[in-house]
Design an enzyme around this catalytic site. Structure first.
Site, PDB file in Angstrom:
ATOM      1  N   HIS B 230       9.916  19.044 -34.174  1.00 28.79           N
ATOM      2  CA  HIS B 230       9.175  20.128 -34.829  1.00 28.79           C
ATOM      3  C   HIS B 230       9.972  21.439 -34.801  1.00 28.79           C
ATOM      4  CE1 HIS B 230       5.316  22.116 -36.031  1.00 28.79           C
ATOM      5  NE2 HIS B 230       5.891  23.152 -35.430  1.00 28.79           N
ATOM      6  N   GLU B 231      10.351  21.871 -33.598  1.00 27.07           N
ATOM      7  CA  GLU B 231      11.075  23.136 -33.482  1.00 27.07           C
ATOM      8  C   GLU B 231      12.462  23.030 -34.125  1.00 27.07           C
ATOM      9  OE1 GLU B 231       9.308  25.539 -32.703  1.00 27.07           O
ATOM     10  OE2 GLU B 231       7.668  24.486 -31.697  1.00 27.07           O
TER      11      GLU B 231
END
Lengths: 464, 464
Positions: B230-231
């Site tokens: 995600h990041e």
């Protein structure tokens, strides 16, 4: 920081520095200074100190044109990279042209700043205000000859066994123990941090945020503790300033030498003392059980082992100042032009042989070992030795004020040391110049005697 | 940062924000904007995009008086602390007065910014330009009912066994594996870092310096990897912008929703796909040998297990948007005044029961769980759900362009995904507004269909 991020960081720093320089040299600031000067006699002593320091900062900032500051910053950034490469390849030739430019630019800086007797004084003054090379030459020649005499005696004596400090010591446990020591020193871990880095340093943002780092060698026990005590000493100075003065010189350190006196006091006068280890050795032995067999006397001698060595930052307490004095003498000659950069390695090696009896086999272990010249920080080195002198003179006074200091330290009480330093030195920020502070705290002007007496007394006992 | 350092950090941030606000709203800047507007037709499309965004930023900045900005900042800082305390003590009553003030100040903000139909639109526009609550209400009601239908089917089906993801997984090894995945994604570790933090985040300084964090639970395998994907997706967006545009809107993200589409695309469309694990499961099993016994199908189902839960950030792919939509509906009512702060817990719990079939036993697990409202970030939540819609529509196009995408991903090739996203989205910065970008990349305006089709197809298979 990610590797690739360094160039945008450099841009940001250059921008911030340039904006700060604009503010510092603005007409508005100049007018405010003039107004304050008009009412100087009505100001409190603290306000007068602020005014004195602001005037000094303004003078220095206006002496150096923005273009010069930028050129200097650009060259140091380049020279720093080349220095790293030259060190790796043990090639002084690679570094020499950059060092030549750096010397030339530093000579120009001295001319821009102005000086009375010697161009080196102008540079020295940026790190240690009001100090001159003449004064240092006198102080240091005395220190040098006394230490050399002591060193000869030590070399003729029975050598010390340092083997108890070598083995396998878990880095995590070393770090934990470092925190135990910091807390005993009165270092507030809510206002600071202890982390790891290749080169230990302290970084102060505000009295409520002052962080330090150490390095840890798994095979060696004392190196990291010594760094923690040293950087902790720097950090306690910053934590001891008054937050209400933040942003003004009253919340800034007097000089690099005074700063170094705080780190060296904790590192050597406390951390290399017998009473300290009387309390901490049993605790350290709980962490590292191999030490349970080691008598206090053996441990104490081990951490104070003296042996001439090539690298300044790894040297013992006795030879450390010699390393520094050699650098002072050489850099003074570089700035006055009596030593050419091309002749530096030869001069370095000759001085090392003459003073410490050893010759570096490579320039990496010789004149390429320190970062300072690549950054153009001529005049910085002597503050390391000054720190030792200041620390000894301060500590002599502390010993008078607290005749039971050894008993207190031996019981694990270190807070009175921090409190005394805070009261005498930390809280005043730049209120007093270094010379005045020394007189105020110790009642006497700076002298090499306390340092020499301390070294002679301590090491005569250790080396019988 | 040391605990005690936070107040001086807050002062620094307030000062920097206020200096930046001064620059942004200065007469000089306004004149430059006017000059550029006069020559608008001569500007390149990129320059026109910059001008459009600068005008927008100027308008927003000048709508909000400095005093209002400061009051808002002060209240958020206070409310944030109280929120933390209220959460710990499970006491909505403690937080309520601050939330009331925050709602009132946000309503004032909406008035200051101006809007056409609904005050919420003014706030939403600061996070997702050009989007209205009317539009969102339409999109989300469709999404909500479709997901609820799917969820009922899932609840009636044979449940998935997620036990292979639980056990004892060394944090160091999890972190190392995270880096392996990042590198496969084309995340350049010379331009970024992966570190640990309690709440994972990404922080972009420049395309050459974009860092991320993850959290690691030793007992749970997928949580950290999911955060890394995600990041990492957020960070690749920032790394993919053009450094030559740095400092201008052309080197800024289109909107929070588009940003979220990048993180969700990597996290769910790649990281929760079967082809991805076809390649990475054997590697993960080398790191964690207990997985050697686990068939791909079992692992794939485990990481896609669906179960209604209380906490948004721990929810599965199917229920996630429902959590977000509930918040959107409630915060819209708070801003329009049709829901009183005092009635929020009851309204929250009723919505959770109606939508997900569960009622939070405490407010800490209910309406106190998110940080957003304490910071006054009304209008932020919907961008999470929009991210899912954008991601699905982008990914549907990618699937058309690369019919062999599953084969490529299954062979460990992820670079074509990064390249396509970079070419289509990242490198353009704010050149196109979100709606135009979606049309340009996918040929169609934003629609909930690709997202709904994706969820239905994927989870029909998983839950047979």
């Amino acid at each position: 920081m990610p590797v690739a991020g360094s160039s945008v960081r450099a841009e940001q720093i250059e921008l911030m520095a340039s904006l700060a320089h604009q503010e510092r040299t603005s007409g508005e600031f100049e007018k405010s200074l003039a107004k304050l000067s008009d009412m100087e006699s009505d100001l409190s002593p603290e306000q007068q100190a602020n005014l004195r320091e602001w005037r000094r900062d303004f003078k220095i900032a206006t002496c150096l044109p923005n273009e010069f500051v930028k050129e200097f910053a650009r060259l140091s950034s380049e020279a720093l990279t080349v220095w790293g490469k030259a060190r790796k390849e043990n090639s002084f030739k690679t570094f020499a042209p950059y060092l030549e430019k750096m010397v030339a630019l530093s000579q120009k800086k001295a001319e821009l700043l102005g000086y009375k007797d010697h161009p080196y004084d102008a540079l020295l003054d940026t790190f240690e205000p009001d100090t001159t090379s003449k004064e240092l030459t006198e102080l240091f020649s005395k220190v040098k000859s006394e230490i050399q005499t002591l060193l000869k005696k030590i070399e003729g004596a029975k050598q010390v066994d340092g083997s108890c400090l070598h083995g396998n010591f878990s880095p995590d446990k070393q770090l934990e123990f470092g925190k135990v020591v910091l807390e005993a020193m009165g270092y507030d871990l809510d206002k600071g941090r202890l982390d790891l880095s290749t080169h230990p340093f302290s970084m102060a943002i505000h009295p409520s945020d002052s962080r330090i780092t150490t390095r840890i060698h798994q095979s060696s026990l004392f190196d990291s503790l010594s760094c923690v005590l040293h950087e902790g000493g720097h950090s306690l100075y910053e934590m001891g300033m008054l937050p209400e003065y933040y942003g003004s010189p009253l919340c800034e350190a007097v000089s690099l030498g005074i700063h170094e006196s705080q780190s060296r006091l904790w590192e050597t006068r406390i951390g290399q003392s017998k009473p300290f280890w009387n309390h901490f050795l049993p605790k350290l032995a709980n962490t590292f059980p191999t030490l349970k067999e080691v008598p206090l006397e053996t441990f104490y001698k081990a951490i104070n082992k003296v042996a001439p060595s090539l690298i300044r930052i790894e040297s013992d307490e006795v030879t450390y100042s010699l390393h520094v004095i050699i650098r002072f003498e050489l850099e003074k000659k570089l700035i006055e032009g009596s030593l050419k950069v091309a002749d530096l390695p030869e001069a370095w090696n000759a001085e090392m042989q003459k003073t410490l009896g050893i010759t570096p086999p490579t320039d990496t272990e010789g004149c390429l070992q320190d970062i300072h010249w690549s950054m153009g920080a001529f005049g910085y080195f002597p503050t390391y030795a000054l720190g030792n002198l200041y620390a000894s003179q301060f500590f002599a006074t502390l010993q008078e004020k607290f005749p039971d200091w050894e008993k207190r330290v031996a019981s694990g009480d270190l807070l009175f040391v921090r409190e005394w330093l805070r009261e005498q030195i930390h809280q005043h920020g730049k209120t007093y110049r270094a010379a005045d502070l020394v007189k105020k705290v110790t009642g006497k002007p700076l002298s090499p005697e306390p340092y020499i007496t301390y070294l002679n007394t301590k090491y005569s006992k250790i080396y019988e």
